[in-house]
Design an enzyme around this catalytic site. Structure first.
Site, PDB file in Angstrom:
ATOM      1  N   GLU A 207      -5.625 -16.656   1.815  1.00 37.46           N
ATOM      2  CA  GLU A 207      -4.694 -15.520   1.700  1.00 37.46           C
ATOM      3  C   GLU A 207      -4.022 -15.151   3.017  1.00 37.46           C
ATOM      4  OE1 GLU A 207      -4.610 -10.908  -0.019  1.00 37.46           O
ATOM      5  OE2 GLU A 207      -6.269 -12.257  -0.504  1.00 37.46           O
ATOM      6  N   LYS A 223      -4.986 -11.507  -6.107  1.00 42.61           N
ATOM      7  CA  LYS A 223      -5.780 -10.611  -6.946  1.00 42.61           C
ATOM      8  C   LYS A 223      -5.770 -11.169  -8.367  1.00 42.61           C
ATOM      9  CE  LYS A 223      -7.348  -7.495  -5.500  1.00 42.61           C
ATOM     10  NZ  LYS A 223      -8.706  -7.332  -4.920  1.00 42.61           N
TER      11      LYS A 223
END
Length: 396
Positions: A207, A223
């Site tokens: 990420e 997410k």
């Protein structure tokens, strides 16, 4: 707070630098020139300290809208690590419970220059043995914390909170080769290591917390998780719960960037794209913005740290819930680790990240909690995220 000058580090054996984001063509010929280490107990603003230290050593990041050109005769760049506790402090929130790795600083800045010296071979993993992992909370305690977050959402205190658990395992041997192996995990966009005198960090993060790419600030929140099977991918794409949770964090990241962006420049370039990390599907979006005139690194770090995908919404209210519910501090996890240089920022979010002290390895994993979360499923998701990291660390 401690600072090392060139004469203090020049005598150390030169090894291959594998800091996440370090230029690939430079890694074999980098030497450490200066180092800043800071703990939250030292006081002060870690974001300002980082910017000032970098400027003092030739890396000026005072105006990201007009980035300076690299000096071919100067330093190459710097590793930058900022813990979640330091990020919370910079954002004005509670830092949470004490870290289980007190030897690990909360801010590390290491400046590198080029050298003609040949790097030493990476140390072999002879005698490496990893003991049994011991969790800081039981599955029941984790599930109860999920229920407590759902109750807070029901009261209107928060909309979403990311809960993180910790585990530790004793080891014998040199942990650095084991930590370096994490970079080989599929999807480890920020794979690499950073080490100190009595600590080390290994990262396999997919990420992007914040990067400066083509004159724009970019963040890529992740997410939403499912097993990396065809059915898992279909389930992730069809899940209203996962999409609502994801969009909530994308909106939070848009607001974070808007605080430091040129008016009207924030945009969502990609929404809910499904990517693979090891044996998991995860949903990722890309949010970008043009930096406002005069925006410096310190203000940028205050705006985006800690990352919205590992805190929740609203961010400060989520940090208060995290501090109240998590049994130990987040240590090396859920912070920032990467590379900065003239005209360049590339910081990953330290998920899938392990820290070593003199005796134990430490690992964190968790997930975002919404009103629709099932406590048992959240406990299982955290275990699934930790499993590939645990397996690779245990390899001889």
């Amino acid at each position: 707070m401690s600072e090392n000058e060139p004469h203090g580090v020049e005598a150390l054996p030169l090894g291959m630098i594998d800091v996440p984001g370090a230029p690939a063509g430079c890694r074999a010929r980098l030497v450490e020139r200066a180092r800043l280490q800071w703990w939250t107990a030292d006081g002060g603003d870690p974001a300002a300290l980082a910017q000032e230290f970098l400027a003092a050593h030739g890396i000026v990041l005072h105006d990201l809208a007009r980035p300076a050109r690299p000096d071919p005769d100067g330093v190459c760049g710097a590793a930058l690590y900022l813990s979640a506790a330091a990020g919370a402090r910079a954002a004005g929130g509670p830092p949470g419970p004490p870290s289980p790795v007190p030897a690990l600083p909360d801010l590390v800045v290491v400046v590198y220059a080029h050298t003609d010296r040949r790097p030493a071979a990476r140390p072999a993993a002879g005698g490496w043995r990893l003991g049994q992992w011991r969790d800081s909370w039981t599955p029941r305690q984790h599930a109860d914390a999920v229920s407590a977050v759902r109750a807070a959402i029901g009261r209107g205190d928060v909309y979403q909170v990311n809960l993180v658990g910790h585990a530790a395992a004793a080891y014998t041997g040199d942990p650095r080769p084991a930590l370096a192996r994490l970079a080989a995990l599929p999807g480890a966009r920020y794979g690499g290591t950073l080490t100190g005198a009595d600590w080390a960090i290994g990262c396999a993060s997919p990420e992007t917390l914040i990067a400066l790419e083509g004159g724009r600030l970019v963040t890529r929140p992740i997410k939403g998780t499912r097993p990396a099977t065809p059915a898992g991918r279909r389930d992730l794409l069809a899940s209203a719960k996962e999409r609502a949770e994801h969009v909530m964090i994308v909106d939070l990241e848009r607001n974070d960037l808007a605080r430091v962006a040129r008016t009207g420049s924030v945009r969502v370039d990609e929404l809910f794209a499904v990517r693979r990390w090891c044996d998991l599907w995860q949903a990722e979006s890309t949010v970008s913005a043009a930096p406002a005139d005069g925006l410096g690194l310190a203000a940028l770090l205050r705006a985006v740290c800690p990352g919205g995908s590992v805190t929740g919404a609203p961010k400060l209210a989520a940090l208060e819930r995290i501090a109240a519910l998590e049994p130990v501090g987040r240590g090396a996890s859920m912070g920032a680790l990467g590379w900065v240089g003239a005209g360049r920022i590339d910081l990953g979010l330290t998920i899938r990240t392990v820290a070593a002290d003199a005796q134990r390895l430490h690992l964190w994993a968790g997930g975002g909690i919404t009103w629709g979360s099932d406590p048992a499923a959240e406990v299982a998701e955290a275990a699934a995220k930790a499993a590939p990291v645990r397996a690779l660390l245990a390899a001889g």
